[in-house]
Design a protein around this motif. Structure first.
Motif, PDB file in Angstrom:
ATOM      1  N   ASN A   1     -17.474 -11.961   0.742  1.00 54.46           N
ATOM      2  CA  ASN A   1     -16.353 -11.503   0.952  1.00 54.46           C
ATOM      3  C   ASN A   1     -15.579 -10.649   0.041  1.00 54.46           C
ATOM      4  O   ASN A   1     -14.388 -10.670  -0.343  1.00 54.46           O
ATOM      5  CB  ASN A   1     -15.371 -12.836   1.199  1.00 54.46           C
ATOM      6  N   ALA A   2     -16.593 -10.094  -0.737  1.00 54.89           N
ATOM      7  CA  ALA A   2     -16.040  -8.927  -1.704  1.00 54.89           C
ATOM      8  C   ALA A   2     -15.736  -7.740  -1.275  1.00 54.89           C
ATOM      9  O   ALA A   2     -15.742  -7.361  -0.008  1.00 54.89           O
ATOM     10  CB  ALA A   2     -17.172  -9.043  -2.925  1.00 54.89           C
ATOM     11  N   SER A   3     -14.688  -7.108  -2.046  1.00 51.83           N
ATOM     12  CA  SER A   3     -14.002  -5.762  -1.784  1.00 51.83           C
ATOM     13  C   SER A   3     -14.730  -4.841  -2.506  1.00 51.83           C
ATOM     14  O   SER A   3     -15.643  -4.897  -3.360  1.00 51.83           O
ATOM     15  CB  SER A   3     -12.353  -6.007  -1.994  1.00 51.83           C
ATOM     16  N   LYS A   4     -14.073  -3.389  -2.658  1.00 52.69           N
ATOM     17  CA  LYS A   4     -14.631  -2.374  -3.475  1.00 52.69           C
ATOM     18  C   LYS A   4     -13.428  -1.306  -3.542  1.00 52.69           C
ATOM     19  O   LYS A   4     -12.337  -1.418  -2.751  1.00 52.69           O
ATOM     20  CB  LYS A   4     -15.780  -1.806  -2.866  1.00 52.69           C
ATOM     21  N   GLY A   5     -13.312  -0.586  -4.561  1.00 48.09           N
ATOM     22  CA  GLY A   5     -12.556   0.320  -4.867  1.00 48.09           C
ATOM     23  C   GLY A   5     -12.586   1.056  -5.977  1.00 48.09           C
ATOM     24  O   GLY A   5     -13.079   0.652  -7.001  1.00 48.09           O
TER      25      GLY A   5
ATOM     26  N   HIS B   1     -17.901  -2.525  -7.237  1.00 47.33           N
ATOM     27  CA  HIS B   1     -18.312  -2.753  -5.532  1.00 47.33           C
ATOM     28  C   HIS B   1     -18.551  -4.322  -5.785  1.00 47.33           C
ATOM     29  O   HIS B   1     -19.342  -4.641  -6.892  1.00 47.33           O
ATOM     30  CB  HIS B   1     -19.345  -2.091  -5.279  1.00 47.33           C
TER      31      HIS B   1
ATOM     32  N   ASN C   1      -7.139  -6.117 -10.158  1.00 46.52           N
ATOM     33  CA  ASN C   1      -7.842  -4.929 -10.471  1.00 46.52           C
ATOM     34  C   ASN C   1      -7.517  -4.417 -12.009  1.00 46.52           C
ATOM     35  O   ASN C   1      -8.627  -3.935 -12.777  1.00 46.52           O
ATOM     36  CB  ASN C   1      -7.378  -3.501  -9.444  1.00 46.52           C
TER      37      ASN C   1
ATOM     38  N   GLN D   1       0.858  -1.220  -0.011  1.00 51.27           N
ATOM     39  CA  GLN D   1       0.115  -0.113   0.013  1.00 51.27           C
ATOM     40  C   GLN D   1       0.966   1.159  -0.122  1.00 51.27           C
ATOM     41  O   GLN D   1       0.427   2.356   0.490  1.00 51.27           O
ATOM     42  CB  GLN D   1      -0.908   0.016   1.311  1.00 51.27           C
TER      43      GLN D   1
ATOM     44  N   TYR E   1     -18.398  -8.079 -10.102  1.00 51.84           N
ATOM     45  CA  TYR E   1     -18.290  -6.796  -9.349  1.00 51.84           C
ATOM     46  C   TYR E   1     -19.010  -5.913 -10.476  1.00 51.84           C
ATOM     47  O   TYR E   1     -19.288  -6.220 -11.672  1.00 51.84           O
ATOM     48  CB  TYR E   1     -16.546  -6.320  -9.430  1.00 51.84           C
TER      49      TYR E   1
ATOM     50  N   VAL F   1      -5.035 -10.519  -6.228  1.00 48.30           N
ATOM     51  CA  VAL F   1      -5.503 -10.812  -5.126  1.00 48.30           C
ATOM     52  C   VAL F   1      -5.236 -12.562  -5.119  1.00 48.30           C
ATOM     53  O   VAL F   1      -5.426 -13.176  -3.956  1.00 48.30           O
ATOM     54  CB  VAL F   1      -7.132 -10.850  -5.421  1.00 48.30           C
TER      55      VAL F   1
ATOM     56  N   GLY G   1      -8.909  -5.569  -6.218  1.00 54.22           N
ATOM     57  CA  GLY G   1      -7.541  -5.405  -5.648  1.00 54.22           C
ATOM     58  C   GLY G   1      -6.570  -5.791  -6.346  1.00 54.22           C
ATOM     59  O   GLY G   1      -6.731  -6.160  -7.665  1.00 54.22           O
TER      60      GLY G   1
ATOM     61  N   ARG H   1     -16.298 -14.490  -8.823  1.00 54.24           N
ATOM     62  CA  ARG H   1     -16.312 -13.138  -8.411  1.00 54.24           C
ATOM     63  C   ARG H   1     -17.266 -12.273  -9.601  1.00 54.24           C
ATOM     64  O   ARG H   1     -16.846 -12.174 -10.476  1.00 54.24           O
ATOM     65  CB  ARG H   1     -14.938 -12.711  -8.413  1.00 54.24           C
TER      66      ARG H   1
END
Length: 410
Positions: A397-401, A392, A303, A99, A369, A314, A311, A367
């Protein structure tokens, strides 16, 4: 019968001359070499329309159209081209696995010497130094034969996954590549060649295994084949038609942790215009590789590659099926500037290293999104599209960004 008469009549006409307007930087003899329409050859309006599409596919040309003047079965053709600005700087910021902020700077000339050649390079810092340089000349030897040369020294921190554990490694790839480029006809092209590269892995942190080395230094060879069927038509930011691109690679390594392996994938693209402002865009990627149970599996879940919002790096797999679909709509357009909005859905599933084809239908590997985005487009600069997407996750157990980039996502 009517079509037959028209065709016969068109074949009786001949092209007396071909002239270009608007070509300031691009050499007109290079553009003439690309055309299938030739002086002192029969006039064929269908071939001429294909030539306009061929010109619009060039990085140097944003638009092309023609006018004809025929007298006594001799035709003078005037082609007007609108040139792009093709010296493109690259400035990129992103986050590393830890990060931290990383950056990449570079430049590419997509009409080098006005001869439809590409010359570019970059420098990247993400805690480590990386650089690359590339040269591409699709019509270097003739209208059908060309050459590409690439060199890259890439270093990054990469997560490797094995079982339920993961570890971070310093990864370095030093490569030299030469490709032959061949255009069979208007819609079909082939690239083929060889890549010599060295891979190095050095353990940095995380959980590892006694079966996985903390250091690797491997010399490899990669045979590459790319076949492209391209039936796309471009009009500035709008695209219409179908395209298929097949990638096949055979990699030899010769070490106890990585066997020789085969990898291939195919990208299918479909674009459809709706009205004056809408554009539906789709990409389906299907890929498989040798199914070794190894943390070095080649297909990444990321991503910037397949699912917006998931992400960075992943997971990895030995097979991949990904569908990206989005609807692009021009919100504002004035002269050279365009604001384009989009709504999208990205869905993908993976085969685990050493797994079965049934992994593709396992809900744990699926997955999905969805999200929205915006593009800021300069119509007169090649690939001058700045994009921002927000994805999103819709599965467990999904992420977002946010995902930033240059050029359309696909």
């Amino acid at each position: 019968m009517f079509l037959g008469v028209l065709n016969t009549y068109s074949q009786e006409k001949r092209i007396e001359s071909i002239a270009f307007l608007g070509a300031k930087k691009t050499k007109t003899h290079v553009l003439k070499k690309i055309l299938n329409s030739k002086e002192n050859q029969p006039f064929d309006s269908i071939v001429l329309h294909e030539d306009m599409t061929r010109l619009k596919r060039l990085p140097a040309i944003s638009n092309a159209y023609f006018q004809t003047s025929c007298f006594d079965k001799k035709c003078k053709i005037t082609i007007t081209v609108e040139e792009n600005f093709t010296l493109i700087p690259e400035v990129n910021f992103h986050k590393t696995v830890r990060q931290n902020i990383a950056y990449r700077i570079g430049a590419g000339e997509f009409n080098f010497l006005g001869r439809n050649m590409i010359l570019g390079g970059f420098y990247q810092y993400n805690g480590f130094d990386s650089y690359g340089i590339n040269f591409r000349a699709p019509t270097l030897f003739s209208a059908k034969w060309g050459l590409a040369l690439n060199h890259q020294n890439w270093t990054s921190e990469e997560p490797l996954y094995f079982g339920n554990e993961s570890a971070n490694y310093k990864y370095q790839n030093i490569s030299y590549e030469v490709l032959g480029l061949y255009e069979h006809n208007f819609k079909n092209r082939v690239q083929f060649g060889i890549n010599f590269f060295k891979e190095k892995y050095n353990y940095l942190s995380g959980n590892t295994s006694t079966e996985i080395p903390t250091e690797l230094d491997i010399n490899k060879k990669l045979l590459k084949l790319i076949y492209t069927f391209d039936d796309l038509d471009y009009h500035y930011q709008y695209i219409n038609g179908f395209k298929s691109e097949f990638y096949g690679q055979y990699v030899t390594s010769g070490n106890e942790y990585q066997d020789d392996f085969l990898i291939f994938w195919n990208d299918f693209f479909y674009f459809k215009r709706f009205g004056k402002r809408g554009n539906w865009a789709n990409r389906l990627r299907v890929g498989l590789s040798s199914n070794d149970d190894t943390p070095f599996a080649p297909f990444a879940l990321d991503n910037n590659v397949n699912l917006r919002g998931v992400g960075i790096l992943v997971d990895r797999g030995t097979g991949s099926i990904v569908l990206n679909t989005e609807y692009r709509y021009t919100l504002y357009e004035r002269n050279w500037f365009v604001i384009q909005g989009n709504v999208f859905t990205d869905a993908g599933t993976w085969r685990l290293p050493g797994g079965e084809l049934s992994d593709f239908i396992d809900s744990d590997n699926l997955r999905i999104y969805s999200g929205i985005g915006v593009r800021l487009i300069h119509k007169k600069i090649f690939n001058a599209i700045f994009r921002i997407d927000y994805g999103h996750g819709l599965t467990k157990n999904a992420s977002k960004g946010f995902v930033f980039g240059i050029g359309q996502y696909f």
